[in-house]
Scaffold this motif. Structure first.
Motif: not given
Length: 128
Positions: A67-91
């Motif tokens: 979706k256009t409004d989600e472009c050029n932003k970073t988002s975290d990918t977590n393990i399941g429902d935890t707050n442990v971030t596996v990686y942060t990705i820039l789309k």
């Protein structure tokens, strides 16, 4: 009059479908290997390429429609429902057909070669 309205609507629908954006799609790739297919985006979406590093050294990539409004932003990918971030990705997005980089399939012949080499070494070490 109703016939004219229906024809105009049908023509507009045909043009919208004919001009749908096509993008490469890869759910998750590692390094430069990202097995891709083509996908047609929905209205309000653009092509994107996402890049990240898992555990600080393993390059990860993803491609597809976003979706256009989600472009050029970073988002975290977590393990399941935890707050442990596996990686942060820039789309990062782009708006022309197949603009989110070439398919990763050319790297595919290397994978079977590596697997065959590893299997040969394993069989040789077991046989000795």
């Amino acid at each position: 009059m109703n016939g004219i309205i229906i024809r105009v609507f049908a023509a507009g629908l045909f043009i919208a479908v004919a001009h749908a954006l096509r993008c490469y799609k890869c759910d998750v790739g590692v390094g430069t290997l990202c097995l891709t297919s083509e996908k047609t985006c929905a209205a309000g979406e653009q092509c994107f390429s996402g890049k990240a590093e898992a555990a600080g050294f393993l390059p990860i990539m993803t491609k597809g429609c976003l979706k256009t409004d989600e472009c050029n932003k970073t988002s975290d990918t977590n393990i399941g429902d935890t707050n442990v971030t596996v990686y942060t990705i820039l789309k990062t997005c782009c708006g022309t057909d197949l603009c989110n980089a070439a398919p990763g399939a050319p790297g595919l012949p290397l994978l079977p070669l590596l697997l065959a080499s590893f299997t040969s070494l394993l069989v040789a070490s077991v046989a000795v």
